[in-house]
Design a protein around this motif. Structure first.
Motif: not given
Length: 300
Positions: A96-106, A114-119, A142-143, A175-182
């Motif tokens: 969570w904290d690793n993701l938070l660092v990147v999200s705050e930079l952006r 939360e959204r991407v961790l569920h994905l 990483a994805i 990856l198939i899920k991301l392609n078909k659902e997202e």
């Protein structure tokens, strides 16, 4: 716009005397999972690095979302997620904290984490320290980082390399899920042909810096599906001598013949011939797959 990535006549080398990429052209349709396939050293990573601007495209041979790279970036990074080489993390922090660092930079909200961790199915492991993550979990995280901000295009360089079979299945299903659902278009490089064959819709095969094939799986199937055929037939050894030599018949096992054909008509004619001589046929199938086609296409 039907093309997300368009590359036309791309030639590149770090020195004038040695080209790594030689007149490359390919087109990635919107909504596809596009496999960029080749052996190690074929030019895949160099192409990927040019796509995300790590290596300048001085001849303006690459367009993403119908824009030259010099026009597309840096704003275009909001529409593209990329994973080139190995992702790095702060091992003493949680996922969570690793993701938070990147999200705050952006300047992205916490809800994106939360959204991407569920994905990527890591929500339950979000508070675990990175040093306890398996290799497959790290790759999924990483994805997840590449998915922050809801990109329309993912550029992934060898995302299943080094994973065990379970890890490969997890990434493939993701990856198939991301392609078909997202609706995410995915451009993925790999040298693991049997694994990537299970997910891609389109592909380009690169060998020694040259594109040897580009198109859809359907296009490839039309070109190569008739090469090698196995015929299930009772008492195969009793009929092999009665098959014309141009089919190059071989005994595969007690009740299976393997033949080489060039067209559907060849198959039809052979089946008629075998039926006329009272052969009992119970199965006909192609043995060719992406690995066979790859070897056929890239051989000198």
């Amino acid at each position: 716009m039907n093309e997300i990535i368009n590359i036309q006549n791309l030639t590149f080398g770090f020195s004038k005397n040695k080209a790594i990429l030689k007149d490359i052209s390919l087109s990635v349709p919107k909504g596809s999972i596009y496999g960029f396939l080749g052996a190690n050293g074929a030019g895949k990573s160099t192409t990927m690095k040019m796509l995300i601007g790590n290596i300048p495209d001085e001849k303006k041979a690459i367009k993403i979302f119908d824009k030259n790279l010099s026009e597309f970036y840096p704003d275009g990074f909001n529409r593209v997620g990329s994973l080139i080489d190995t992702a790095t993390f702060y091992d003493h922090l949680s996922g969570w904290d690793n993701l938070l660092v990147v999200s705050e930079l952006r300047n992205l909200p916490k809800t994106e984490c939360e959204r991407v961790l569920h994905l990527v199915d890591l929500w339950e492991s979000r508070n675990m320290k990175m040093k306890k993550y398996s290799l497959g979990m790290k790759q999924r995280l990483a994805i997840a980082m590449t998915l922050l901000g809801k990109p329309e295009l993912l550029i992934l360089d060898e995302p299943v390399n080094g994973l065990d079979p379970n890890g490969m299945v997890e990434i493939r299903e993701l990856l198939i899920k991301l392609n078909k659902e997202e609706g995410v278009t995915i451009f993925i490089s790999s040298h693991l042909l049997q694994e990537v064959e299970k997910m891609i819709t389109h592909l380009a095969i690169i060998s020694h810096g040259e594109i040897r094939f580009s198109g859809s799986i359907k296009d490839l199937n039309e070109l190569y599906r008739y090469n090698h055929i196995r015929i299930g037939i009772n008492n195969a050894s009793g009929f092999i001598s009665k098959i014309p030599e141009n089919y190059s018949p071989k005994i595969f096992d007690e009740n299976t013949l393997e033949i080489t054909v060039e067209s559907q008509k060849d198959i039809t004619n052979l089946v008629k011939h075998l039926v006329n001589i009272d052969a009992e046929i119970f199965e006909i199938k192609s043995t060719a797959g992406l690995e066979d086609w790859f070897m056929e296409i890239t051989k000198n």
